[in-house]
Enzyme design. Sequence first.
Site, PDB file in Angstrom:
ATOM      1  N   LYS A 183     -10.871  79.991  37.933  1.00 57.45           N
ATOM      2  CA  LYS A 183     -11.505  79.763  36.632  1.00 57.45           C
ATOM      3  C   LYS A 183     -12.993  79.571  36.908  1.00 57.45           C
ATOM      4  CE  LYS A 183     -11.820  78.161  32.248  1.00 57.45           C
ATOM      5  NZ  LYS A 183     -11.116  76.917  31.887  1.00 57.45           N
ATOM      6  N   SER A 185     -17.209  80.210  35.019  1.00 59.25           N
ATOM      7  CA  SER A 185     -17.953  80.370  33.780  1.00 59.25           C
ATOM      8  C   SER A 185     -18.125  81.851  33.463  1.00 59.25           C
ATOM      9  CB  SER A 185     -19.341  79.735  33.907  1.00 59.25           C
ATOM     10  OG  SER A 185     -19.257  78.362  34.190  1.00 59.25           O
ATOM     11  N   ALA A 240     -22.445  76.994  29.564  1.00 58.71           N
ATOM     12  CA  ALA A 240     -23.164  75.959  28.825  1.00 58.71           C
ATOM     13  C   ALA A 240     -24.668  76.074  29.070  1.00 58.71           C
ATOM     14  CB  ALA A 240     -22.662  74.581  29.249  1.00 58.71           C
ATOM     15  N   HIS A 265     -16.330  70.049  27.882  1.00 57.37           N
ATOM     16  CA  HIS A 265     -14.992  69.465  27.986  1.00 57.37           C
ATOM     17  C   HIS A 265     -14.795  68.288  27.039  1.00 57.37           C
ATOM     18  CE1 HIS A 265     -14.532  72.268  31.179  1.00 57.37           C
ATOM     19  NE2 HIS A 265     -15.141  71.571  32.113  1.00 57.37           N
TER      20      HIS A 265
END
Length: 280
Positions: free
Chosen positions: A53, A55, A112, A155
Amino acid sequence: MKIAFSPCPNDTFVFHAWVHGLVSGAPKLDVTYADIDITNKLAADGSGPDVMKISYAALPWVLSEYALVPCGGALGRGCGPLVLTRGSEAATQGPAVLSDKRVAVPSERSTAYLLFRLWAAEQVPGGVGEIVVMPFHEIMPAVSDGAIDAGLVIHEARFTYPNYGLTMLADMGSWWESDTGLPIPLGAIIARRSLDVEAIARWTRESVEYAWAHPEASMHYVLHHAQEMNPDVAKAHIDLYVNDFTADLGEAGFAAVEALLGRAAKAGLVPEVNFAALRR
Protein backbone atom coordinates in the site's frame (compact mmCIF):
# COMPACT_ATOMS: atom_id res chain seq x y z
CA MET A 1 3.66 -13.69 -0.51
CA LYS A 2 5.22 -10.65 1.15
CA ILE A 3 2.97 -7.63 1.66
CA ALA A 4 3.29 -4.27 3.42
CA PHE A 5 0.45 -2.01 4.48
CA SER A 6 -0.24 0.43 7.29
CA PRO A 7 -1.63 -0.56 10.69
CA CYS A 8 -4.55 1.82 10.12
CA PRO A 9 -8.09 0.43 10.48
CA ASN A 10 -8.99 0.62 6.80
CA ASP A 11 -5.96 -1.46 5.73
CA THR A 12 -6.29 -4.07 8.48
CA PHE A 13 -10.04 -4.31 7.82
CA VAL A 14 -9.44 -4.83 4.08
CA PHE A 15 -6.73 -7.47 4.48
CA HIS A 16 -7.96 -9.25 7.63
CA ALA A 17 -9.54 -12.16 5.76
CA TRP A 18 -6.54 -12.75 3.50
CA VAL A 19 -4.06 -12.44 6.39
CA HIS A 20 -6.05 -14.98 8.38
CA GLY A 21 -6.38 -17.56 5.60
CA LEU A 22 -10.05 -16.89 4.90
CA VAL A 23 -9.66 -16.23 1.15
CA SER A 24 -9.92 -19.46 -0.81
CA GLY A 25 -6.86 -20.25 -2.92
CA ALA A 26 -4.91 -17.16 -1.85
CA PRO A 27 -1.28 -17.65 -0.79
CA LYS A 28 -0.27 -17.11 2.83
CA LEU A 29 0.77 -13.52 3.55
CA ASP A 30 3.97 -12.42 5.28
CA VAL A 31 2.90 -8.99 6.55
CA THR A 32 5.00 -5.92 7.33
CA TYR A 33 3.03 -3.14 9.04
CA ALA A 34 4.59 0.15 8.01
CA ASP A 35 3.77 3.84 7.85
CA ILE A 36 3.04 5.17 4.36
CA ASP A 37 6.31 7.12 4.26
CA ILE A 38 8.20 3.84 4.68
CA THR A 39 6.26 1.97 1.98
CA ASN A 40 6.62 4.88 -0.44
CA LYS A 41 10.39 4.70 0.01
CA LEU A 42 10.48 0.90 -0.28
CA ALA A 43 8.59 1.08 -3.56
CA ALA A 44 10.82 3.84 -4.93
CA ASP A 45 14.11 2.10 -4.20
CA GLY A 46 12.91 -1.28 -5.42
CA SER A 47 13.45 -3.04 -2.10
CA GLY A 48 9.79 -3.43 -1.23
CA PRO A 49 7.78 -6.64 -0.95
CA ASP A 50 5.58 -8.24 -3.61
CA VAL A 51 2.48 -6.21 -2.73
CA MET A 52 2.28 -2.82 -0.99
CA LYS A 53 0.00 0.00 0.00
CA ILE A 54 1.55 3.29 -1.12
CA SER A 55 0.39 6.82 -1.83
CA TYR A 56 -1.12 7.50 -5.24
CA ALA A 57 1.31 10.41 -5.38
CA ALA A 58 4.20 7.92 -5.35
CA LEU A 59 2.95 5.96 -8.37
CA PRO A 60 4.79 7.93 -11.08
CA TRP A 61 8.14 6.74 -9.74
CA VAL A 62 7.28 3.02 -9.55
CA LEU A 63 4.96 2.12 -12.45
CA SER A 64 7.72 0.44 -14.44
CA GLU A 65 8.21 -2.13 -11.67
CA TYR A 66 4.79 -2.23 -10.03
CA ALA A 67 1.25 -2.42 -11.41
CA LEU A 68 -1.72 -0.70 -9.83
CA VAL A 69 -4.13 -3.21 -8.30
CA PRO A 70 -7.60 -1.75 -9.00
CA CYS A 71 -9.02 -2.55 -5.57
CA GLY A 72 -8.08 -2.54 -1.88
CA GLY A 73 -6.93 1.09 -1.77
CA ALA A 74 -8.31 4.31 -0.33
CA LEU A 75 -10.21 6.63 -2.64
CA GLY A 76 -13.45 8.44 -1.94
CA ARG A 77 -15.31 11.59 -1.06
CA GLY A 78 -15.29 13.53 2.19
CA CYS A 79 -12.09 11.77 3.27
CA GLY A 80 -9.35 14.22 2.36
CA PRO A 81 -6.34 15.28 4.47
CA LEU A 82 -6.77 18.21 6.85
CA VAL A 83 -4.51 21.17 7.63
CA LEU A 84 -4.60 21.80 11.38
CA THR A 85 -3.42 24.69 13.56
CA ARG A 86 -3.54 25.50 17.28
CA GLY A 87 -6.63 27.31 18.47
CA SER A 88 -9.30 29.04 16.43
CA GLU A 89 -7.63 32.44 15.96
CA ALA A 90 -5.06 31.19 13.43
CA ALA A 91 -7.73 29.36 11.46
CA THR A 92 -9.84 32.52 11.11
CA GLN A 93 -6.95 34.18 9.26
CA GLY A 94 -7.26 31.66 6.45
CA PRO A 95 -4.48 30.06 4.36
CA ALA A 96 -2.31 33.20 4.54
CA VAL A 97 -1.46 32.27 8.12
CA LEU A 98 0.83 29.53 6.72
CA SER A 99 3.15 31.98 4.93
CA ASP A 100 6.75 31.25 6.01
CA LYS A 101 5.55 28.79 8.68
CA ARG A 102 6.76 25.29 9.61
CA VAL A 103 4.32 22.63 8.45
CA ALA A 104 4.52 18.92 9.28
CA VAL A 105 3.51 16.39 6.60
CA PRO A 106 3.30 12.57 6.72
CA SER A 107 5.52 11.88 3.70
CA GLU A 108 7.18 13.87 0.95
CA ARG A 109 5.55 11.56 -1.61
CA SER A 110 2.19 11.23 0.12
CA THR A 111 -1.00 12.13 -1.70
CA ALA A 112 -1.78 14.37 1.25
CA TYR A 113 1.37 16.42 0.63
CA LEU A 114 0.81 16.49 -3.14
CA LEU A 115 -2.71 17.86 -2.62
CA PHE A 116 -1.32 20.34 -0.10
CA ARG A 117 1.31 21.58 -2.57
CA LEU A 118 -1.29 22.06 -5.30
CA TRP A 119 -3.59 23.86 -2.85
CA ALA A 120 -0.86 26.02 -1.27
CA ALA A 121 0.37 27.19 -4.68
CA GLU A 122 -3.04 28.81 -5.13
CA GLN A 123 -3.93 29.75 -1.57
CA VAL A 124 -0.80 30.67 0.44
CA PRO A 125 0.81 34.00 -0.52
CA GLY A 126 4.57 33.57 -0.91
CA GLY A 127 4.32 29.89 -0.02
CA VAL A 128 4.86 28.07 3.25
CA GLY A 129 8.20 27.99 5.03
CA GLU A 130 9.84 24.74 6.18
CA ILE A 131 8.27 21.35 5.51
CA VAL A 132 8.99 18.73 8.19
CA VAL A 133 8.25 15.05 7.50
CA MET A 134 6.90 13.15 10.53
CA PRO A 135 5.10 9.85 11.11
CA PHE A 136 1.43 10.79 10.90
CA HIS A 137 0.68 9.91 14.55
CA GLU A 138 3.32 12.40 15.79
CA ILE A 139 1.95 15.39 13.88
CA MET A 140 -0.96 16.44 16.09
CA PRO A 141 1.06 16.34 19.34
CA ALA A 142 3.78 18.42 17.65
CA VAL A 143 1.27 21.07 16.56
CA SER A 144 -0.41 21.03 19.96
CA ASP A 145 2.94 21.48 21.75
CA GLY A 146 3.98 24.35 19.49
CA ALA A 147 6.93 22.49 17.95
CA ILE A 148 5.25 22.94 14.54
CA ASP A 149 3.03 25.78 13.33
CA ALA A 150 0.61 23.57 11.39
CA GLY A 151 0.19 19.95 10.42
CA LEU A 152 -1.20 18.01 7.50
CA VAL A 153 -3.02 14.98 8.91
CA ILE A 154 -4.58 11.82 7.53
CA HIS A 155 -6.39 8.70 8.74
CA GLU A 156 -8.24 8.79 12.07
CA ALA A 157 -6.89 12.25 12.86
CA ARG A 158 -10.00 13.50 11.04
CA PHE A 159 -12.00 12.32 14.04
CA THR A 160 -9.63 13.00 16.93
CA TYR A 161 -7.96 16.38 16.28
CA PRO A 162 -10.30 18.33 18.64
CA ASN A 163 -8.89 16.23 21.50
CA TYR A 164 -5.55 18.00 20.93
CA GLY A 165 -7.07 21.48 21.02
CA LEU A 166 -6.52 21.87 17.28
CA THR A 167 -8.62 23.63 14.64
CA MET A 168 -9.07 22.75 10.99
CA LEU A 169 -7.65 25.43 8.71
CA ALA A 170 -8.46 23.66 5.42
CA ASP A 171 -9.79 20.37 4.09
CA MET A 172 -7.75 19.25 1.08
CA GLY A 173 -10.48 16.84 0.03
CA SER A 174 -13.21 19.49 -0.01
CA TRP A 175 -10.94 21.74 -2.06
CA TRP A 176 -10.12 18.95 -4.54
CA GLU A 177 -13.73 17.84 -4.90
CA SER A 178 -15.06 21.37 -5.41
CA ASP A 179 -12.27 22.10 -7.90
CA THR A 180 -12.55 18.92 -9.96
CA GLY A 181 -15.84 17.22 -9.09
CA LEU A 182 -13.84 14.00 -8.64
CA PRO A 183 -13.20 11.76 -5.63
CA ILE A 184 -9.88 11.95 -3.78
CA PRO A 185 -7.27 9.29 -4.61
CA LEU A 186 -5.28 8.65 -1.43
CA GLY A 187 -3.70 5.20 -1.08
CA ALA A 188 -3.04 2.60 -3.79
CA ILE A 189 -2.36 -1.12 -3.68
CA ILE A 190 0.47 -2.10 -6.03
CA ALA A 191 1.97 -5.45 -7.01
CA ARG A 192 5.13 -6.40 -8.86
CA ARG A 193 4.46 -6.75 -12.58
CA SER A 194 6.21 -10.13 -12.56
CA LEU A 195 3.31 -11.54 -10.50
CA ASP A 196 -0.26 -12.49 -11.46
CA VAL A 197 -1.79 -9.08 -10.76
CA GLU A 198 -5.27 -10.21 -11.79
CA ALA A 199 -5.17 -12.96 -9.17
CA ILE A 200 -3.92 -10.53 -6.53
CA ALA A 201 -6.80 -8.20 -7.39
CA ARG A 202 -9.25 -11.09 -7.09
CA TRP A 203 -7.93 -12.16 -3.69
CA THR A 204 -7.91 -8.58 -2.46
CA ARG A 205 -11.51 -8.05 -3.60
CA GLU A 206 -12.60 -11.27 -1.92
CA SER A 207 -10.92 -10.12 1.29
CA VAL A 208 -12.84 -6.82 1.10
CA GLU A 209 -16.11 -8.62 0.47
CA TYR A 210 -15.50 -10.96 3.41
CA ALA A 211 -14.82 -7.94 5.65
CA TRP A 212 -18.11 -6.34 4.65
CA ALA A 213 -20.03 -9.60 5.14
CA HIS A 214 -18.44 -10.21 8.58
CA PRO A 215 -17.64 -6.73 9.99
CA GLU A 216 -17.14 -7.92 13.56
CA ALA A 217 -14.70 -10.68 12.62
CA SER A 218 -11.81 -8.27 12.09
CA MET A 219 -12.36 -5.90 15.02
CA HIS A 220 -9.85 -7.46 17.42
CA TYR A 221 -7.20 -7.46 14.67
CA VAL A 222 -8.05 -3.88 13.68
CA LEU A 223 -7.90 -2.53 17.23
CA HIS A 224 -4.71 -4.43 18.02
CA HIS A 225 -2.85 -2.51 15.33
CA ALA A 226 -4.65 0.85 15.44
CA GLN A 227 -3.10 4.03 16.85
CA GLU A 228 -6.54 5.01 18.16
CA MET A 229 -8.03 2.15 20.19
CA ASN A 230 -11.57 3.56 20.48
CA PRO A 231 -13.85 1.10 18.62
CA ASP A 232 -16.20 3.91 17.54
CA VAL A 233 -13.31 5.84 15.99
CA ALA A 234 -12.05 2.70 14.24
CA LYS A 235 -15.52 2.02 12.83
CA ALA A 236 -15.89 5.63 11.63
CA HIS A 237 -12.47 5.35 10.00
CA ILE A 238 -13.43 2.14 8.19
CA ASP A 239 -16.82 3.47 7.12
CA LEU A 240 -15.16 6.53 5.57
CA TYR A 241 -12.18 4.97 3.80
CA VAL A 242 -13.54 1.54 2.80
CA ASN A 243 -16.18 2.11 0.14
CA ASP A 244 -17.24 1.07 -3.36
CA PHE A 245 -13.90 2.28 -4.78
CA THR A 246 -12.13 -0.17 -2.44
CA ALA A 247 -13.87 -3.07 -4.15
CA ASP A 248 -13.41 -1.68 -7.66
CA LEU A 249 -11.61 1.51 -8.69
CA GLY A 250 -13.82 1.79 -11.77
CA GLU A 251 -13.83 4.54 -14.38
CA ALA A 252 -14.48 7.31 -11.85
CA GLY A 253 -11.58 6.12 -9.75
CA PHE A 254 -9.18 5.97 -12.67
CA ALA A 255 -10.35 9.43 -13.79
CA ALA A 256 -9.55 10.81 -10.33
CA VAL A 257 -6.06 9.28 -10.34
CA GLU A 258 -5.35 10.55 -13.84
CA ALA A 259 -6.57 14.05 -12.93
CA LEU A 260 -4.38 14.22 -9.83
CA LEU A 261 -1.21 12.91 -11.46
CA GLY A 262 -1.80 14.86 -14.65
CA ARG A 263 -2.20 18.13 -12.77
CA ALA A 264 0.81 17.36 -10.58
CA ALA A 265 2.99 16.54 -13.62
CA LYS A 266 1.95 19.78 -15.30
CA ALA A 267 3.03 21.64 -12.14
CA GLY A 268 6.39 19.83 -12.20
CA LEU A 269 5.71 17.98 -8.94
CA VAL A 270 5.84 14.41 -10.30
CA PRO A 271 7.21 12.77 -13.46
CA GLU A 272 4.93 12.49 -16.50
CA VAL A 273 2.74 9.38 -16.27
CA ASN A 274 1.88 6.93 -19.01
CA PHE A 275 -1.78 6.56 -18.14
CA ALA A 276 -2.06 3.32 -20.10
CA ALA A 277 0.36 1.83 -17.56
CA LEU A 278 -2.13 2.58 -14.77
CA ARG A 279 -4.43 0.01 -16.33
CA ARG A 280 -1.54 -2.41 -16.89
